[in-house]
Scaffold this motif. Structure first.
Motif: not given
Length: 611
Positions: A456-461, A501-511, A463-466, A492-495
């Motif tokens: 949530f804190l990263q999305k504030v920074r 070249k990318q406008t956004s990144i999609h991260i998925t956590v699966t357990v 926005g829609d890029a995450l 690690n995925s965010i950094i």
């Protein structure tokens, strides 16, 4: 690199220069300039199209009208030639006359007198004849009269070659006639008389016509600037409305088909219309210079040009007024923003005109009021700064104090109607408490809450890029995992995952819970990891040390903690494809109780390494 990409790269410096040049130019002037260019282009296109269509219509009407006129004139000419043919074969209606023509022995004085008398009667039956002569082939004698004579005369030992040539050319006519022009420009008409058995020519009739016939033909063509030509069946020019042809007849012949009305003669363009009578004895040709067509529609061209200019002028004026009306609120907003930027926060805007400008002015007014209020509050805060500084020095700066302070700030933000700030501070405080309290091993449920707050804190920074999503097996929520493990993988995925070249990144956590193991997978749609760098990371894992800033301190740290916390074998697998994705999977033993022996006794004393 595709062609479109290369073109964009070549044009990018020019586009940037143009944008810099346009920065000091007001928007309404730019819009007016663009609209004037578009209006001018449309006006020119309409004027050109109107002029072209008018010219095509005028030309079509000319060709159609001229063709109809020539068709009527061809019918009249056929009728006129038929009447001349009947006039010339009148001897066949008189048996005595016919016998004299067919007679091979010398005719007598009485017979000659009879022929003269018959020709005299025939001559005065028509008013369009100037000369009337009869060449008797068997007698080698010419009988006739011309306009200057009062009586019919007999001529022998004269030049009979014109009669013989005309008789030969009469054979090519269905009506046995031939027409030519004499030295004075008058039309001379020849007609042959022959015996029916054997088709042997016995006599040749020559008639010189006055100008009445050609005047009738040319009367509809004299005032239009066109050239009227009359050709005989031998394609010889026998009459021209022009005193001197501006081209040679050889350029015109053979005549083009009606499907090709435009021709070029002596480097000048003409439109041609022709008509040949039903028997082909006469061909009428009309040649209209293209310059005459242009001159005829010249006054229409001026009218079209004036109308086009008026259309352009009215359109430009309307565009100017409309843009001026639409841009005035934005101009007022720009002026007030400059005043606000200079430090005057008392400005207010009442911009009307459309919904967008109204909402923009209201938002600006609200922003200015809010800034003004914050300035006042900041001024009051400065007055208390010394007291606050003294209190801060006296306070003990420890995690509990910092957490309580964040809670106070969060409450203050909520009181001041700042829910977004409240949520950010609450998330940060919650994560702070999570990091300073609790065991080394935590339930998956708590780790996911910590990760959600971090995202949530990263999305504030960002926005829609995450874009973040999770798929958690409900049965695994109470399983214990290393503290700040999933968050480390997400960070690690965010950094390292997102590239320029990318406008956004999609991260998925699966357990997933699989018998005695817990499979945790964090996958991102980032730039991936090169083979050399991946090999270096595995080498660092093996030696349990960091490979440097770019090699991922957090991953090496997490791998080391896994080796410390578990007696049983764990798996740390990285799957990646450069430029497409990275997937990191952790396989951990399942545990729901801190007392199980899968952990080292020292696990509760292992410090948390800063990621």
């Amino acid at each position: 690199m595709s062609l479109s990409t290369k073109i964009k790269e070549l044009l990018r410096p020019w586009v940037q220069k143009i944008r810099k040049m346009l920065n000091p130019v007001p928007l309404w002037i730019q819009l007016i300039f663009i609209m004037i260019l578009l209006t001018t282009a449309v006006s020119v296109q309409l004027v050109h199209k109107d002029y072209t269509s008018t010219k095509e219509l005028t030309l079509s009407q000319y060709l159609s009208t001229t063709s109809q006129i020539l068709s009527l004139e061809a019918e009249n000419s056929d009728w006129y030639l038929d009447s001349l043919a009947k006039f010339c074969i009148q001897p066949y209606y008189d048996s005595s006359y016919t016998r004299i023509i067919d007679q091979k022995t010398p005719i007598t004085t009485e017979q000659l007198s009879y022929v003269k008398q018959q020709m005299f009667y025939n001559y005065y039956t028509r008013s369009d004849i100037l000369d009337y002569e009869l060449y008797l082939i068997n007698q080698d004698m010419i009988i006739g009269r011309n306009e200057s004579q009062q009586h019919f005369t007999v001529q022998q030992n004269m030049d009979i070659q014109p009669f013989l040539d005309a008789a030969e050319k009469c054979k090519g006519s269905p009506r046995n006639l031939y027409i030519e022009s004499d030295a004075s420009g008058n039309l001379t008409y020849y007609h042959t008389l022959f015996t029916v058995p054997g088709q042997i020519i016995q006599a040749v009739v020559q008639v010189t016509l006055d100008a009445s016939f050609t005047r009738r033909l040319v009367k509809d063509h004299s005032d239009t600037g066109e050239i009227f030509l009359l050709l005989n069946n031998e394609q010889e020019l026998i009459y021209s409305s022009a005193d001197t042809l501006p081209f040679s007849l050889s350029e015109l012949l053979p005549l083009p088909s009606s499907e090709q009305p435009a021709i070029t003669l002596n480097n000048q363009s003409y439109y041609l219309v022709s008509n040949t009578g039903t028997t082909g004895d006469l061909t009428m040709v009309c040649l209209m210079p293209e310059a005459c067509i242009d001159a005829e529609i010249g006054h229409l061209g001026h009218s079209i040009l004036i109308n086009g200019f008026l259309f352009w002028l009215i359109t430009v004026v309307l565009i100017y007024l409309l843009l001026k009306l639409l841009m005035n609120p934005l101009k007022e907003l720009s002026v007030q923003m400059q005043r606000t930027g200079a430090g005057d926060f008392s400005t207010r805007i009442q911009a009307d005109g459309c919904q967008e400008t109204f909402e923009l002015s209201q938002s600006f007014n609200g922003m200015v009021r809010h800034i003004d209020r914050l300035i006042d509050e900041n001024y009051v805060a400065k007055l208390r700064a010394n007291d606050a500084r003294l209190a801060a020095l006296e306070a003990q700066l420890n995690p509990h104090f910092l957490y309580n302070t964040l809670q106070a700030i969060s409450t203050e933000a909520l009181i001041n109607d700042q829910p977004q700030i409240h949520k950010m501070i609450t998330s940060l405080a919650s994560n702070l408490r999570y990091t300073i309290k609790g065991n080394v091993m935590v339930p998956l449920r708590q780790e996911m809450n910590y990760t959600d707050n971090y995202v949530f804190l990263q999305k504030v920074r960002m926005g829609d890029a995450l874009v973040f999503s999770s798929e958690i097996d409900p049965a695994s929520l109470d399983c214990l995992i290393p503290k700040i493990s999933i968050q480390t993988l997400v960070e690690n995925s965010i950094i390292h995952g997102k590239s320029e070249k990318q406008t956004s990144i999609h991260i998925t956590v699966t357990v997933r819970l699989m018998e005695n193991d817990l499979l945790i997978t964090v996958r991102d749609s980032g730039c991936g990891i090169s083979d050399d760098r991946l090999q270096k990371i595995y080498e660092d894992f093996a030696s349990q040390k960091s490979s440097g800033k770019d090699s991922g301190i957090g991953l090496a740290n997490l791998y080391s903690r896994m080796q410390i916390l578990y007696n049983r074998e764990t798996k740390f697998v990285i799957n990646t494809e450069e430029g497409k994705y990275t997937s990191i999977s952790l396989t951990l033993p399942v545990s729901r109780d801190h007392s199980q022996d899968i952990f080292h006794e020292r696990s509760s004393h292992v410090p948390f390494s800063d990621h």
